[in-house]
Design a protein around this motif. Structure first.
Motif, PDB file in Angstrom:
ATOM      1  N   ILE A  93       0.840  -1.202   0.000  1.00  0.00           N
ATOM      2  CA  ILE A  93       0.000   0.000   0.000  1.00  0.00           C
ATOM      3  C   ILE A  93       0.873   1.250   0.000  1.00  0.00           C
ATOM      4  O   ILE A  93       0.587   2.221  -0.702  1.00  0.00           O
ATOM      5  CB  ILE A  93      -0.960  -0.018   1.205  1.00  0.00           C
ATOM      6  CG1 ILE A  93      -1.949  -1.178   1.036  1.00  0.00           C
ATOM      7  CG2 ILE A  93      -1.688   1.320   1.358  1.00  0.00           C
ATOM      8  CD1 ILE A  93      -2.789  -1.463   2.239  1.00  0.00           C
ATOM      9  N   LEU A  94       1.965   1.223   0.743  1.00  0.00           N
ATOM     10  CA  LEU A  94       2.874   2.366   0.765  1.00  0.00           C
ATOM     11  C   LEU A  94       3.550   2.567  -0.583  1.00  0.00           C
ATOM     12  O   LEU A  94       3.746   3.698  -1.023  1.00  0.00           O
ATOM     13  CB  LEU A  94       3.928   2.175   1.867  1.00  0.00           C
ATOM     14  CG  LEU A  94       3.390   2.158   3.300  1.00  0.00           C
ATOM     15  CD1 LEU A  94       4.478   1.746   4.272  1.00  0.00           C
ATOM     16  CD2 LEU A  94       2.818   3.514   3.658  1.00  0.00           C
ATOM     17  N   VAL A  95       3.895   1.478  -1.257  1.00  0.00           N
ATOM     18  CA  VAL A  95       4.528   1.579  -2.578  1.00  0.00           C
ATOM     19  C   VAL A  95       3.565   2.222  -3.570  1.00  0.00           C
ATOM     20  O   VAL A  95       3.952   3.084  -4.367  1.00  0.00           O
ATOM     21  CB  VAL A  95       4.988   0.195  -3.089  1.00  0.00           C
ATOM     22  CG1 VAL A  95       5.409   0.253  -4.549  1.00  0.00           C
ATOM     23  CG2 VAL A  95       6.133  -0.344  -2.240  1.00  0.00           C
ATOM     24  N   ILE A  96       2.297   1.831  -3.536  1.00  0.00           N
ATOM     25  CA  ILE A  96       1.305   2.378  -4.460  1.00  0.00           C
ATOM     26  C   ILE A  96       1.018   3.849  -4.154  1.00  0.00           C
ATOM     27  O   ILE A  96       0.915   4.677  -5.054  1.00  0.00           O
ATOM     28  CB  ILE A  96      -0.011   1.565  -4.408  1.00  0.00           C
ATOM     29  CG1 ILE A  96       0.240   0.145  -4.885  1.00  0.00           C
ATOM     30  CG2 ILE A  96      -1.102   2.228  -5.222  1.00  0.00           C
ATOM     31  CD1 ILE A  96       0.801   0.035  -6.276  1.00  0.00           C
ATOM     32  N   SER A  97       0.922   4.181  -2.874  1.00  0.00           N
ATOM     33  CA  SER A  97       0.557   5.554  -2.520  1.00  0.00           C
ATOM     34  C   SER A  97       1.703   6.544  -2.715  1.00  0.00           C
ATOM     35  O   SER A  97       1.461   7.722  -2.954  1.00  0.00           O
ATOM     36  CB  SER A  97       0.029   5.614  -1.089  1.00  0.00           C
ATOM     37  OG  SER A  97       1.022   5.192  -0.188  1.00  0.00           O
ATOM     38  N   ASP A  98       2.957   6.092  -2.640  1.00  0.00           N
ATOM     39  CA  ASP A  98       4.102   6.987  -2.839  1.00  0.00           C
ATOM     40  C   ASP A  98       5.251   6.203  -3.469  1.00  0.00           C
ATOM     41  O   ASP A  98       6.121   5.701  -2.767  1.00  0.00           O
ATOM     42  CB  ASP A  98       4.523   7.600  -1.506  1.00  0.00           C
ATOM     43  CG  ASP A  98       5.580   8.670  -1.663  1.00  0.00           C
ATOM     44  OD1 ASP A  98       5.875   9.062  -2.808  1.00  0.00           O
ATOM     45  OD2 ASP A  98       6.110   9.127  -0.630  1.00  0.00           O
ATOM     46  N   PRO A  99       5.272   6.098  -4.805  1.00  0.00           N
ATOM     47  CA  PRO A  99       6.231   5.214  -5.479  1.00  0.00           C
ATOM     48  C   PRO A  99       7.666   5.730  -5.567  1.00  0.00           C
ATOM     49  O   PRO A  99       8.536   5.014  -6.024  1.00  0.00           O
ATOM     50  CB  PRO A  99       5.635   5.067  -6.880  1.00  0.00           C
ATOM     51  CG  PRO A  99       4.863   6.306  -7.090  1.00  0.00           C
ATOM     52  CD  PRO A  99       4.339   6.699  -5.730  1.00  0.00           C
ATOM     53  N   ASN A 100       7.931   6.938  -5.130  1.00  0.00           N
ATOM     54  CA  ASN A 100       9.259   7.525  -5.342  1.00  0.00           C
ATOM     55  C   ASN A 100      10.122   7.534  -4.090  1.00  0.00           C
ATOM     56  O   ASN A 100      10.874   8.476  -3.852  1.00  0.00           O
ATOM     57  CB  ASN A 100       9.113   8.955  -5.890  1.00  0.00           C
ATOM     58  CG  ASN A 100       8.397   8.964  -7.208  1.00  0.00           C
ATOM     59  OD1 ASN A 100       8.667   8.129  -8.069  1.00  0.00           O
ATOM     60  ND2 ASN A 100       7.470   9.883  -7.375  1.00  0.00           N
ATOM     61  N   ARG A 101      10.028   6.493  -3.323  1.00  0.00           N
ATOM     62  CA  ARG A 101      10.823   6.408  -2.092  1.00  0.00           C
ATOM     63  C   ARG A 101      11.771   5.224  -2.170  1.00  0.00           C
ATOM     64  O   ARG A 101      11.681   4.388  -3.055  1.00  0.00           O
ATOM     65  CB  ARG A 101       9.887   6.267  -0.889  1.00  0.00           C
ATOM     66  CG  ARG A 101       9.031   7.502  -0.708  1.00  0.00           C
ATOM     67  CD  ARG A 101       7.904   7.320   0.253  1.00  0.00           C
ATOM     68  NE  ARG A 101       8.338   6.902   1.572  1.00  0.00           N
ATOM     69  CZ  ARG A 101       7.510   6.526   2.533  1.00  0.00           C
ATOM     70  NH1 ARG A 101       6.220   6.514   2.314  1.00  0.00           N
ATOM     71  NH2 ARG A 101       7.956   6.162   3.696  1.00  0.00           N
ATOM     72  N   LYS A 102      12.653   5.143  -1.193  1.00  0.00           N
ATOM     73  CA  LYS A 102      13.576   4.011  -1.113  1.00  0.00           C
ATOM     74  C   LYS A 102      12.872   2.828  -0.462  1.00  0.00           C
ATOM     75  O   LYS A 102      11.968   2.994   0.353  1.00  0.00           O
ATOM     76  CB  LYS A 102      14.805   4.378  -0.281  1.00  0.00           C
ATOM     77  CG  LYS A 102      15.652   5.456  -0.897  1.00  0.00           C
ATOM     78  CD  LYS A 102      16.829   5.770  -0.002  1.00  0.00           C
ATOM     79  CE  LYS A 102      17.677   6.868  -0.606  1.00  0.00           C
ATOM     80  NZ  LYS A 102      18.800   7.217   0.257  1.00  0.00           N
ATOM     81  N   VAL A 103      13.314   1.637  -0.823  1.00  0.00           N
ATOM     82  CA  VAL A 103      12.730   0.415  -0.273  1.00  0.00           C
ATOM     83  C   VAL A 103      12.837   0.411   1.250  1.00  0.00           C
ATOM     84  O   VAL A 103      11.892   0.043   1.948  1.00  0.00           O
ATOM     85  CB  VAL A 103      13.423  -0.827  -0.880  1.00  0.00           C
ATOM     86  CG1 VAL A 103      13.002  -2.089  -0.165  1.00  0.00           C
ATOM     87  CG2 VAL A 103      13.112  -0.917  -2.361  1.00  0.00           C
ATOM     88  N   SER A 104      13.962   0.844   1.768  1.00  0.00           N
ATOM     89  CA  SER A 104      14.147   0.855   3.224  1.00  0.00           C
ATOM     90  C   SER A 104      13.122   1.759   3.914  1.00  0.00           C
ATOM     91  O   SER A 104      12.710   1.474   5.045  1.00  0.00           O
ATOM     92  CB  SER A 104      15.565   1.292   3.577  1.00  0.00           C
ATOM     93  OG  SER A 104      15.827   2.590   3.064  1.00  0.00           O
ATOM     94  N   GLU A 105      12.697   2.822   3.254  1.00  0.00           N
ATOM     95  CA  GLU A 105      11.697   3.716   3.836  1.00  0.00           C
ATOM     96  C   GLU A 105      10.334   3.035   3.925  1.00  0.00           C
ATOM     97  O   GLU A 105       9.611   3.200   4.907  1.00  0.00           O
ATOM     98  CB  GLU A 105      11.587   5.003   3.017  1.00  0.00           C
ATOM     99  CG  GLU A 105      12.824   5.867   3.085  1.00  0.00           C
ATOM    100  CD  GLU A 105      12.753   7.069   2.160  1.00  0.00           C
ATOM    101  OE1 GLU A 105      11.691   7.329   1.550  1.00  0.00           O
ATOM    102  OE2 GLU A 105      13.783   7.748   2.034  1.00  0.00           O
ATOM    103  N   TYR A 106       9.983   2.267   2.887  1.00  0.00           N
ATOM    104  CA  TYR A 106       8.718   1.523   2.928  1.00  0.00           C
ATOM    105  C   TYR A 106       8.724   0.520   4.080  1.00  0.00           C
ATOM    106  O   TYR A 106       7.752   0.415   4.824  1.00  0.00           O
ATOM    107  CB  TYR A 106       8.476   0.763   1.628  1.00  0.00           C
ATOM    108  CG  TYR A 106       8.326   1.608   0.404  1.00  0.00           C
ATOM    109  CD1 TYR A 106       7.386   2.631   0.339  1.00  0.00           C
ATOM    110  CD2 TYR A 106       9.117   1.388  -0.712  1.00  0.00           C
ATOM    111  CE1 TYR A 106       7.245   3.403  -0.797  1.00  0.00           C
ATOM    112  CE2 TYR A 106       8.979   2.151  -1.857  1.00  0.00           C
ATOM    113  CZ  TYR A 106       8.043   3.158  -1.892  1.00  0.00           C
ATOM    114  OH  TYR A 106       7.909   3.909  -3.017  1.00  0.00           O
TER     115      TYR A 106
END
Length: 132
Positions: A93-106
């Protein structure tokens, strides 16, 4: 055919990442459907095509890491595996809502949401165990 430990481990190595990725994509698509319904649109195939290649790459990488954590947790004592699944439940859900972050942040944000208090963590773990 008798099942040996080596064949079980081999199956886990190949099937666990696949299961994790498919589960992540299904969660992401479910989130998109709910988002469409809440905005007053009827979900259709066009909604699903809105997943960018960046989002799919992030989902694949996150699900691979989650499956590694889950596999190591299962190998340790079983319960840590379910703990990791519970902690990283919200990553798609976090990846879909904000795709421009680092994997570690998700991973960190999902873990923070689930681990905010013991009651939330225990409830999430119970849902994961029952759902598994």
């Amino acid at each position: 055919f008798p099942v040996t430990i080596s064949s079980t481990i081999l199956a886990l190595i190949f099937l666990l990442p696949l299961f994790s990725f498919v589960s992540s994509v299904c969660t992401a698509l479910t989130y998109l459907v709910i988002q469409s319904e809440l905005s007053g649109n009827h979900p259709n195939f066009k909604n699903f095509r809105n997943l960018s290649s960046t989002q799919m790459e992030q989902l694949a990488l996150c699900s691979l890491l989650v499956s590694v954590f889950f596999g190591l947790g299962l190998a340790a004592l079983i319960l840590p595996g379910f703990y990791f699944l519970a902690c990283y439940l919200f990553v798609p859900i976090l990846v879909i809502s904000d795709p421009n972050r680092k994997v570690s942040e998700y991973l960190a944000e999902s873990k923070q949401v689930v681990s905010q208090d013991k009651k939330t963590l225990i409830t999430t773990m119970l849902f994961v165990i029952i759902g598994f």
